[in-house]
Design a protein around this motif. Structure first.
Motif, short mmCIF file in Angstrom:
data_model
loop_
_atom_site.label_atom_id
_atom_site.label_comp_id
_atom_site.label_asym_id
_atom_site.label_seq_id
_atom_site.Cartn_x
_atom_site.Cartn_y
_atom_site.Cartn_z
N UNK A 1 13.55 6.09 -18.00
CA UNK A 1 13.47 7.43 -18.81
C UNK A 1 12.35 7.85 -18.72
N UNK A 2 12.12 9.20 -18.79
CA UNK A 2 10.84 10.19 -18.93
C UNK A 2 10.07 9.79 -20.13
N UNK A 3 9.35 8.57 -20.25
CA UNK A 3 8.72 8.42 -21.43
C UNK A 3 7.15 8.11 -20.99
N UNK A 4 6.21 8.22 -21.87
CA UNK A 4 4.86 8.16 -21.47
C UNK A 4 4.40 6.60 -21.61
N UNK B 1 0.82 -1.14 -0.14
CA UNK B 1 -0.11 -0.17 -0.10
C UNK B 1 1.02 1.10 -0.07
N UNK B 2 1.88 1.14 0.78
CA UNK B 2 2.65 2.24 1.00
C UNK B 2 3.46 2.42 -0.39
N UNK B 3 4.06 1.49 -1.00
CA UNK B 3 4.88 1.33 -2.06
C UNK B 3 3.96 1.81 -3.28
N UNK B 4 2.77 1.43 -3.37
CA UNK B 4 1.80 1.91 -4.47
C UNK B 4 1.60 3.30 -4.32
N UNK B 5 1.35 3.79 -3.18
CA UNK B 5 1.01 5.22 -3.11
C UNK B 5 2.23 6.17 -3.33
N UNK B 6 3.34 5.68 -3.37
CA UNK B 6 4.55 6.31 -3.73
C UNK B 6 4.59 6.45 -5.34
N UNK C 1 2.95 8.92 -12.28
CA UNK C 1 2.09 9.92 -12.90
C UNK C 1 2.96 11.15 -13.47
N UNK C 2 3.88 11.47 -12.85
CA UNK C 2 4.99 12.81 -13.01
C UNK C 2 5.87 12.09 -14.10
N UNK C 3 6.51 11.11 -13.88
CA UNK C 3 7.72 10.67 -14.74
C UNK C 3 7.50 10.05 -15.88
#
Length: 228
Positions: A174-177, A20-25, A31-33
Motif C-alpha cells: 500500500x502507498x503509505x509513508x 546492488x541492482x535490486x537495491x538501486x531499483x 522513495x515514490x511509493x
C-alpha cells in the motif's frame, strides 16, 4: 515437508551484483511509493562486525533496513520462509541465516558468530513475529547468547509505517509513508559489563528500550502533528 537445515556460510562484506541492482531499483520505487526516508546510518561502523536489532512490523523490514546501507546484512529468519518459491532461493543467495523458532539451532548461531567475526552485520528481530498494532512487543532473549561469545556493539533500529504499508495478511504493498531510524549503539564495553555481572535481563531491557526509542523517533518523524 522437509526441514530446512542448510545454514548459510559467512558472507563477504562486499555487495554482490544482484543485490546492488535490486537495491538501486528499490530505492527509486520505495522513495515514490512509500516516501521512504531514513536517518542515523552514520551510527553504524564503517567496518567491523555488529549486531543490528530492530522492531518487526512487516515482511518489508529487512529491505527497509538494508536500503540505505553500503554493507550487507545477514538476517536471521525462520526456516519456513525458505520454502516459499522465489523468496527462498533469493534468501539463500543473500546469505540469510535460517533458524527454527521451535528449537535452539547451534548451527544458526555458529553461522551468525562467524559472520560477525568476519566483519559483517547480522540482523535480528527479537520480537520473533510481526507486530499486530505497530507497537514494539516483548523481546525474546535468544540473541543474548551471541553477545556472550562475541565482542561487538548492538545497533538499535526503529521502523515506523511498515505495518500500514504491508500489514499482516496483505498481499499488495500500500502507498503509505515509512521511516527508519538507526540509533546510537550500545557499546561492546557496556555489554561486557552487563554480561560479567550476569545482568542479562537488564541488558535485554536496555536493548528493548533503545529500540522503542528509535521506533518512537521514527513515528514522530512520520506523524509530527500527532506527537507534538
Amino acid at each position: 515437508m522437509a526441514e530446512v537445515n542448510q545454514v548459510s556460510p559467512p558472507r563477504s562484506n562486499r555487495r554482490n551484483f544482484l543485490w546492488i541492482l535490486f537495491q538501486w531499483i528499490l530505492q527509486g520505487f520505495f522513495a515514490i511509493w512509500l516516501r521512504y526516508q531514513s536517518r542515523g546510518k552514520e551510527n553504524l561502523p564503517a567496518k567491523g562486525g555488529g549486531l543490528l536489532i530492530s522492531n518487526h512490523q512487516s515482511f518489508l523490514d529487512p529491505l527497509l533496513i538494508c536500503l540505505p546501507l553500503t554493507r550487507p546484512v545477514s538476517f536471521m529468519a525462520r526456516d519456513s520462509l525458505f520454502r516459499i518459491p522465489i523468496l527462498g532461493p533469493f534468501m539463500r543467495y543473500e546469505f540469510v541465516i535460517p533458524i527454527n523458532r521451535r528449537t535452539t539451532s547451534s548451527q544458526s548461531f555458529r553461522a551468525a558468530i562467524e559472520n560477525i567475526e568476519n566483519g559483517n552485520y547480522v540482523g535480528i528481530f527479537p520480537e520473533g513475529t510481526r507486530t499486530t498494532d505497530g507497537s514494539v512487543e516483548r523481546f525474546k532473549p535468544g540473541f543474548l547468547a551471541l553477545l556472550k561469545r562475541t565482542d561487538i556493539a548492538i545497533y538499535p533500529i526503529g521502523i515506523a509505517g511498515a505495518d500500514r504499508a504491508l500489514p499482516r495478511g496483505a498481499y499488495f504493498l500500500r502507498p503509505r509513508s515509512v521511516r527508519v531510524v538507526f540509533g546510537e549503539p550500545i557499546s561492546a564495553e557496556l555489554i561486557r559489563e552487563y554480561c560479567e555481572r550476569g545482568a542479562q535481563k537488564a541488558l535485554l531491557e536496555l536493548t528493548h528500550q533503545r529500540v522503542i526509542s528509535c521506533q518512537q523517533q521514527a513515528e514522530s518523524w512520520l506523524n509530527p502533528d500527532l506527537t507534538s
